[in-house]
Design a protein around this motif. Structure first.
Motif, short mmCIF file in Angstrom:
data_model
loop_
_atom_site.label_atom_id
_atom_site.label_comp_id
_atom_site.label_asym_id
_atom_site.label_seq_id
_atom_site.Cartn_x
_atom_site.Cartn_y
_atom_site.Cartn_z
N GLN A 1 -6.68 -1.28 2.13
CA GLN A 1 -5.75 -2.41 2.23
C GLN A 1 -5.48 -3.01 0.87
O GLN A 1 -4.34 -3.32 0.51
N GLU A 2 -6.54 -3.20 0.08
CA GLU A 2 -6.38 -3.81 -1.24
C GLU A 2 -5.57 -2.93 -2.18
O GLU A 2 -4.85 -3.43 -3.05
N GLU A 3 -5.66 -1.63 -2.03
CA GLU A 3 -4.93 -0.71 -2.89
C GLU A 3 -3.54 -0.37 -2.35
O GLU A 3 -2.82 0.42 -2.96
N ASN A 4 -3.18 -0.96 -1.18
CA ASN A 4 -1.88 -0.67 -0.56
C ASN A 4 -1.67 0.83 -0.39
O ASN A 4 -0.63 1.39 -0.76
N TYR A 5 -2.69 1.45 0.17
CA TYR A 5 -2.66 2.91 0.29
C TYR A 5 -1.47 3.39 1.11
O TYR A 5 -0.76 4.32 0.71
N LYS A 6 -1.21 2.73 2.24
CA LYS A 6 -0.12 3.18 3.10
C LYS A 6 1.23 3.03 2.41
O LYS A 6 2.09 3.92 2.48
N GLU A 7 1.42 1.88 1.73
CA GLU A 7 2.69 1.65 1.05
C GLU A 7 2.90 2.68 -0.06
O GLU A 7 4.00 3.21 -0.25
N ASN A 8 1.83 2.96 -0.80
CA ASN A 8 1.93 3.96 -1.86
C ASN A 8 2.23 5.34 -1.31
O ASN A 8 3.02 6.10 -1.89
N TYR A 9 1.61 5.65 -0.19
CA TYR A 9 1.87 6.95 0.42
C TYR A 9 3.32 7.07 0.86
O TYR A 9 3.97 8.11 0.64
N GLU A 10 3.85 6.02 1.47
CA GLU A 10 5.23 6.05 1.93
C GLU A 10 6.20 6.21 0.77
O GLU A 10 7.20 6.92 0.88
N SER A 11 5.89 5.58 -0.36
CA SER A 11 6.79 5.66 -1.51
C SER A 11 6.71 7.01 -2.22
O SER A 11 7.64 7.38 -2.93
#
Length: 395
Positions: free
Chosen positions: A186-196
């Protein structure tokens, strides 16, 4: 004088008086032509003497327990770097999982332009997130969510990053599920980074150091792990976006051992190899026969080079789950993990390339002297014959 008189009987080089010598124009022409021929022949002999030739010989490879260097540079235009990993296995059981310390990952846009390069080395000053670079007061120990026993050996029992948690779960052979369940992700915004990043491509380049024995290294999507004698990959993330990915790739370079000067090296069989396919469920396999080559140079100040050359056989096939409309009808569909596999077999022989002069100094001098004698003798016969023929015509 008394000593010299008996030696005259052995003189084969009889002299004539100056008044008895006859000089002709034809003799002068023959002298000039023969002198030119002699100079040309001496020059050719000198070139041959200075020429360096390579003589190969084959011996049984005496090396034991050596490590071998593999240099590679491969681009995947339609798979993001976060999904790809490099693993190494050999018949001794050694397993190098997701090699990172000597491999750089370059993120590529859909147009092939460089976005960023991830080549941070372990414990380097640039890697600020590495807990080993922190002072004892700054070090923290993140929760591994039940997989602490399988966490990285550098920070046993601690999972300070999202990747550390995922690695621990992979070693435990547990399903990860929703990564938002992990605070680190969550802190690393893993999902958002993956989507981008999911529409990006990736270039992997670097070096691997492996045992000099049969084995393989491969580039495949998903976190890898060992289950007994089986090597498996968690391809869930890859499978969720199959419509965006395929296993097309370009092998810019693949070599074994230190690079060679282009003057003595030949092109490697897989350099600039291009493979295109529209299916994500596809597996490419390259079966490589690697032979040790040693180069021994003529100059004593040049070090001997130990490297390797190889021959390769290619094989490609779809695996279960592939979209059948994109699979050629003549290819059988079987199971496995999508990716690019390099199977390495080591030859027990070594080829030694030794440099030698094209001729020895003694051989050079012998050839020059014999050519001089032959040219002078032939010119003398030609001149004498021409002179006698003209003399007979006059009479």
């Amino acid at each position: 004088m008394a000593f010299r008189s008996p030696l005259r009987r052995f003189d084969f080089f009889q002299k004539t008086v100056e008044d008895a010598r006859i000089k002709t124009a034809s003799g002068g022409l023959i002298t000039l032509l023969s002198s030119g021929i002699i100079l040309i022949v001496i020059l050719l002999e000198w070139i041959q003497y200075r020429k360096v030739v390579v003589v190969p010989e084959i011996v049984v490879n005496p090396s034991h327990g050596e490590r071998m260097e593999i240099n590679f540079n491969v681009t995947f235009p339609k798979i993001p770097c976060q999904l790809l990993g490099v693993d190494v296995l050999d018949i001794s059981g050694e397993f190098q999982q997701d090699v990172q310390h000597s491999v750089s990952k370059t993120r590529l846009s859909p147009d092939g332009e460089v976005i960023s390069v991830d080549d941070l080395q372990p414990n380097s000053p640039e890697n600020e997130d590495d807990p080993l670079n922190s002072t004892p007061e700054e070090q923290k120990c993140g929760d591994c969510y039940g997989a602490a026993a399988f966490s990285s050996s550098e920070t046993p029992g601690c999972c300070n990053t999202c990747n550390a948690v995922r690695e621990a779960y992979g070693r435990a052979n547990w399903a990860i599920g929703d990564v938002d369940a992990f605070k680190q992700c969550q802190e690393e915004n893993y999902k958002e980074n993956y989507e981008s990043q999911k529409v990006e491509g990736c270039n992997l380049a670097g070096q691997l150091f492996v045992n000099r024995m049969a084995g393989n290294f491969h580039i495949a999507p998903g976190r890898s792990s060992q289950k007994g004698m089986h090597h498996v990959h968690d391809t869930n993330d890859f499978s969720r976006e199959k419509d965006l990915h395929d296993m097309s790739h370009i092998i810019h370079e693949l070599s074994f051992g230190p690079p060679l000067d282009p003057s003595i090296a030949t092109k490697n069989p897989l350099d600039n190899m291009v493979k295109k396919i529209n299916s994500p469920d596809y597996r490419y396999e390259y079966f490589i026969k690697c032979v040790s080559h040693q180069f021994v140079f003529l100059k004593s100040n040049m070090e001997t080079i130990d490297t390797n050359r190889y021959a390769v056989t290619e094989h490609e096939r779809p695996i279960h789950g592939g979209r059948e409309e994109k699979v050629p009808s003549h290819i059988n569909v079987r199971g496995g993990v999508p990716g690019v596999w390099f199977h390495i077999d080591i030859s027990p022989m070594r080829v030694i390339h030794r440099q030698f002069r094209g001729n020895t100094l003694g051989g050079f001098l012998t050839n020059v002297l014999s050519l001089l004698g032959g040219c002078v003798t032939l010119a003398t016969f030609i001149d004498r014959g021409y002179y006698e023929s003209k003399k007979m015509k006059k009479t």
